[in-house]
Enzyme design. Sequence first.
Site, PDB file in Angstrom:
ATOM      1  N   ASP A   1       0.821  -1.207   0.000  1.00  0.00           N
ATOM      2  CA  ASP A   1       0.000   0.000   0.000  1.00  0.00           C
ATOM      3  C   ASP A   1       0.863   1.268   0.000  1.00  0.00           C
ATOM      4  O   ASP A   1       1.843   1.353   0.743  1.00  0.00           O
ATOM      5  CB  ASP A   1      -0.879  -0.036   1.264  1.00  0.00           C
ATOM      6  CG  ASP A   1      -1.787   1.158   1.372  1.00  0.00           C
ATOM      7  OD1 ASP A   1      -2.667   1.294   0.513  1.00  0.00           O
ATOM      8  OD2 ASP A   1      -1.614   1.951   2.315  1.00  0.00           O
TER       9      ASP A   1
ATOM     10  N   GLU B   1       1.041  -0.600  -5.244  1.00  0.00           N
ATOM     11  CA  GLU B   1      -0.097   0.338  -5.278  1.00  0.00           C
ATOM     12  C   GLU B   1       0.494   1.736  -5.399  1.00  0.00           C
ATOM     13  O   GLU B   1       0.680   2.450  -4.421  1.00  0.00           O
ATOM     14  CB  GLU B   1      -0.943   0.205  -4.002  1.00  0.00           C
ATOM     15  CG  GLU B   1      -2.291   0.875  -4.130  1.00  0.00           C
ATOM     16  CD  GLU B   1      -2.428   2.206  -3.400  1.00  0.00           C
ATOM     17  OE1 GLU B   1      -3.354   2.958  -3.727  1.00  0.00           O
ATOM     18  OE2 GLU B   1      -1.620   2.511  -2.510  1.00  0.00           O
TER      19      GLU B   1
HETATM   20  C1  GLC Z   1      -4.006   3.505  -0.415  1.00  0.00           C
HETATM   21  C2  GLC Z   1      -5.412   3.010  -0.239  1.00  0.00           C
HETATM   22  C3  GLC Z   1      -6.269   4.143   0.268  1.00  0.00           C
HETATM   23  C4  GLC Z   1      -5.683   4.643   1.575  1.00  0.00           C
HETATM   24  C5  GLC Z   1      -4.195   4.988   1.426  1.00  0.00           C
HETATM   25  C6  GLC Z   1      -3.539   5.214   2.750  1.00  0.00           C
HETATM   26  O1  GLC Z   1      -3.915   4.493  -1.373  1.00  0.00           O
HETATM   27  O2  GLC Z   1      -5.908   2.512  -1.447  1.00  0.00           O
HETATM   28  O3  GLC Z   1      -7.600   3.734   0.447  1.00  0.00           O
HETATM   29  O4  GLC Z   1      -6.386   5.795   1.972  1.00  0.00           O
HETATM   30  O5  GLC Z   1      -3.493   3.957   0.797  1.00  0.00           O
HETATM   31  O6  GLC Z   1      -3.295   4.011   3.418  1.00  0.00           O
END
Ligand code: GLC
Length: 641
Positions: free
Chosen positions: A277, A319
């Site tokens: 993430d 991500e």
């Molecule tokens: C990623 C997740 C999002 C979250 C962020 C912080 O972008 O997809 O939903 O707010 O991380 O953890």
Amino acid sequence: MTQAQLHQLLRSQLKENDPKVLFDLRLATNVSLIQQLFFSLYPEQTHQLHFEKLLKLLPKLFASRPEALKKQDLRRLKAGNWYQSEQMVGMQLYVEHFNKDLKGLQEKIPYFKELGINFIHIMPITTRPKGENDGGYAVNSYHEVDKRYGTKKDLLALTAEFRKQGIFLMLDFVVNHTSNEFPWAKKAVQGDKKYQGYYYIYEDDTIPLEFEKNLPEVFPETSPGNFTYVPKMEKWVMTVFNSYQWDLNYTNPEVFLEMLTNLVKLADMGVDVVRFDALAFLWKKMGTISQNLPEAHDLISLFRMCLQVVAPGTILLAEAIVAPTDIIKYFGEGPTKGNECEMAYNASLMALLWNSIATKKTSLLYKSWGHVPPKPKDCTWINYIRCHDDIGLGYENHLIQELGWNPSQHRKFLLDYYCQRLDWSPATGRLFMYNPKTGDGRITGSAASLLGLEKGLSQKNDSLIDRSISKIIMMHGIILAFGGIPLIYAGDEIATLNDYSFQNDPSKKDDSRWLNRPLQDWETISKLENNQLPSSKVFYELRRLIAIRKENPVFADLNDVALYHTGNEHILVFERTNKKEGLLMICNFDESPQVMETSWVKKLGYFAQGDPKDLVSDSKIKVNSGLLEVMPYQIIWLKKN
Ligand code: GLC
């Protein structure tokens, strides 16, 4: 050759089946890269002991990996790149919104099977603060299952069942930050210096203000700025996301060692893909925007190289919702090419598809995709149209300009189109994190609502309804055909509309992403037999398209996507090929029929055995005077005979 390929090769040559011997071999193969990456982040002069600690940690982590998973690791090494197969079709879901809890989710395996889903991304399920917690992305622990979802035992039962049924599981690893209730954060607040060193903590705001000069804001509306003053500690802490999400300080090697242990433990629960993430934010440096820094890449690759030694069957998803040219770097570059993340979200394609829907044109998509460097051949995309987050308008300004459009006016048009500021637009989305200082904003809403179904139903406008259904199917048809794993967002397969209930919940009302986080509508699913419902039409067509994908190996990702210009700015065409077959994906983003010249399609050999077949309509295509007609929002999968 990537390190993973080396491991596969060595494993196949050795005919060795003892997992420990193969572990030693992998360690020997990766250790020099691990050493190089480690010392590039933590200089040898001061961190020799930490490196030794890492070398002692790896065998310990391997020893505690469950035997069943060690065996699976070896099978996967033999099988090669399972994640690039045409058989992979995914779904992303919130456990509590899908079917109450983990046990409830397990009961729904037949639903996944019916649709053809064999890869599931479960949103965060670990403990988190009560009240605001960013949908679980503020973690109180990395492995304790929150009571609302069940127990760790339920999770292990689920992963065992998934393994049995051939379903792959993806879970998040919130690698950039913990919540302010995480044990380390609590100890830091109590004054524990060791744990204060796990975060970016400052006595006063001098350094924070210096950092702020270059740091953008992620949530400008709800959590402006990048630092939070913690009165109990009388100190400032870096909180790039929400004020309750504390950024981990990876310049401290102890943090890396602890987080590596957390990562491996996650893999040991039977997770096949770990979603890294917010990984673009992992390294901070004053004077920079502290995103996509080279040190962040070294750090991710270091995690990867270590995980590969201990648990080679588990892979990483990046991500990184950043510019296209930056996303591709998460597959690794130079000496770490193919040695960083095996998968990345194709956020560029996603954003460009939404741009094409609003403009009815594909020109920006062609232009932008032409600028995306090729990805390493062992890496793959997660292709998606919607997820739990907003849609960011991360297009490159100079490419918008090259089309003769003004970038800020163009973005404003897209926000107006999707967020109900144009009467004629069929979309019913909402603005997210609109920043009046810059005019920047993002878009929330479910796929069906953004594509006009909500408006069509409320106006009882049959042609709007039909058009939106075609759009929903076309958008999914594109991600099913583009190289990579298509990831359907739960609810989209039955055309779920926006969910407005978040407005009554104080912990959610300021975050309009909850608009697109609905409850799975089992009531509607129980009525799918009535095939006149929009939900039924979408569900059955998607099910059919998924089945077609699985029957045709040409959909496997061999890094072979090629875009073709047609001379018609409403049409998108790309080709997929393997040694034996070819497939042309053709679709029309306009609400009028469009034609496309076909002499070049003939040159590619599609007419060698007479008129070729469209797998979607299951019939041969008709070409009149060399022109192919593509109906509004029609999708064609043309198979080379
Ligand atoms: C990623 C997740 C999002 C979250 C962020 C912080 O972008 O997809 O939903 O707010 O991380 O953890």
